[in-house]
Enzyme design. Structure first.
Site, PDB file in Angstrom:
ATOM      1  CG  ASP A 129      -2.007  -1.077   1.114  1.00 21.80           C
ATOM      2  OD1 ASP A 129      -2.383  -1.452  -0.011  1.00 21.80           O
ATOM      3  OD2 ASP A 129      -2.438  -1.558   2.179  1.00 21.80           O
TER       4      ASP A 129
ATOM      5  CB  THR B 218      -1.586  -0.638  -8.246  1.00 22.95           C
ATOM      6  OG1 THR B 218      -1.242  -1.911  -7.684  1.00 22.95           O
ATOM      7  CG2 THR B 218      -2.557  -0.840  -9.395  1.00 22.95           C
TER       8      THR B 218
ATOM      9  CE  LYS C 167       0.437  -7.664  -8.131  1.00 26.13           C
ATOM     10  NZ  LYS C 167      -0.001  -6.460  -7.413  1.00 26.13           N
TER      11      LYS C 167
ATOM     12  CB  SER D 132      -3.167 -12.365  -2.720  1.00 25.89           C
ATOM     13  OG  SER D 132      -2.283 -11.389  -2.208  1.00 25.89           O
TER      14      SER D 132
ATOM     15  CG  ASP E 124      -3.231  -4.655  -7.721  1.00 27.85           C
ATOM     16  OD1 ASP E 124      -4.098  -4.016  -7.110  1.00 27.85           O
ATOM     17  OD2 ASP E 124      -2.291  -5.250  -7.157  1.00 27.85           O
TER      18      ASP E 124
ATOM     19  CD  GLU F 213       1.246  -3.491  -9.193  1.00 29.10           C
ATOM     20  OE1 GLU F 213       0.936  -3.062  -8.067  1.00 29.10           O
ATOM     21  OE2 GLU F 213       0.422  -3.617 -10.126  1.00 29.10           O
ATOM     22  N   GLY F 214       5.294  -5.855  -8.972  1.00 31.08           N
ATOM     23  CA  GLY F 214       5.506  -6.884  -7.960  1.00 31.08           C
ATOM     24  C   GLY F 214       4.346  -6.992  -6.995  1.00 31.08           C
ATOM     25  CB  SER F 215       3.104  -9.548  -4.873  1.00 30.93           C
ATOM     26  OG  SER F 215       2.692 -10.051  -6.114  1.00 30.93           O
TER      27      SER F 215
ATOM     28  CG  ASN G 142       2.362   7.581  -4.297  1.00 37.31           C
ATOM     29  OD1 ASN G 142       1.942   8.387  -5.128  1.00 37.31           O
ATOM     30  ND2 ASN G 142       1.565   6.737  -3.665  1.00 37.31           N
TER      31      ASN G 142
END
Length: 228
Positions: free
Chosen positions: A13, A17, A38, A42, A55, A116-118, A179
């Site tokens: 978070d 994304t 990706k 989950s 995502d 994109e990773g997790s 961000n």
């Protein structure tokens, strides 16, 4: 030949994304054949009996990708836990050969593939008779990484640790995106300065909250991508 870039974050978070969507959007708005991939997602919502890759859906909506979101993700789990645990609960273990095959397909569909990773960079994807970590996927796909970090208090520690772990794992870090950045916030300004000084890694963009554009020259962005 296609080019790729892996987006990871300093944790869950932090805006991976959101930032990934802005990257793909900028590439596509400038006429480039850019896509998204990706390996594992989950916490997917089930709508009318079908799991929705949230995502991927968000990235498609923001960037204008018309492919079905589910076709851009190898493993989609409903359980909102780490992918390795979701895979155990749902009895669908992650296989590296599936990721290999899906990524090869992405390379035939897109000239620029943003992966994109997790979670953060230390994310287990499989932990049973074999171990697959997120770093294994990054290295297997032969990608460099761009790190998304929050601008707020605590980001110096998490960003420096993430970069050091990546380097120790033999992964090249191309840059950092902060961000939720506010130019008039003295803490955010100092965080940017300290992170660049401590890591010797450039902050390539500072993204304000709810931004709809990535303030970075197109050439600087495309130079982050590596031939794959």
């Amino acid at each position: 030949m296609s080019k790729g870039l892996f987006i990871t974050g300093t944790g869950t978070d932090v805006g991976k994304t959101f930032t990934t969507a802005l990257i793909v959007k900028k590439l596509r708005e400038n006429g480039l054949n850019a896509g998204y991939y990706k390996a594992a997602l989950s916490g997917a919502e089930k709508i009318k009996g079908k799991l929705v890759a949230g995502d991927a859906k968000y990235v498609c909506e923001v960037s204008g990708i018309t492919d079905g979101p589910e076709s851009l993700v190898s493993y989609i789990y409903e359980t909102a836990v780490s992918p390795h645990l979701a895979a155990q609960i749902e009895k669908l273990p992650i296989e590296m050969n599936v990721i290999d095959a899906d990524f090869e397909q992405m390379k035939t569909r897109f000239d620029y593939v943003t992966v994109e990773g997790s979670g953060g960079i230390i994310c287990p994807l499989r932990r049973d008779e074999q171990t697959i970590m997120l770093t294994d996927v990054i290295k297997r796909l032969n990608l460099d990484v761009l790190i998304v970090a929050p601008s707020s208090l605590g980001t110096i520690n998490s960003t420096v640790l993430t970069i050091e772990y990546a380097k120790q794992s033999g992964i090249a870090v191309k840059g950092i995106i902060l961000n939720g950045y506010m130019e008039d916030n003295f803490l955010h300004v100092d965080n940017k300065f300290q992170i660049e000084q401590l890591t010797e890694t450039p902050v390539i963009a500072c993204v304000p909250k709810n931004s709809n554009d990535l303030a970075i020259p197109l050439q600087v962005l495309t130079d982050l991508f590596k031939e794959i």
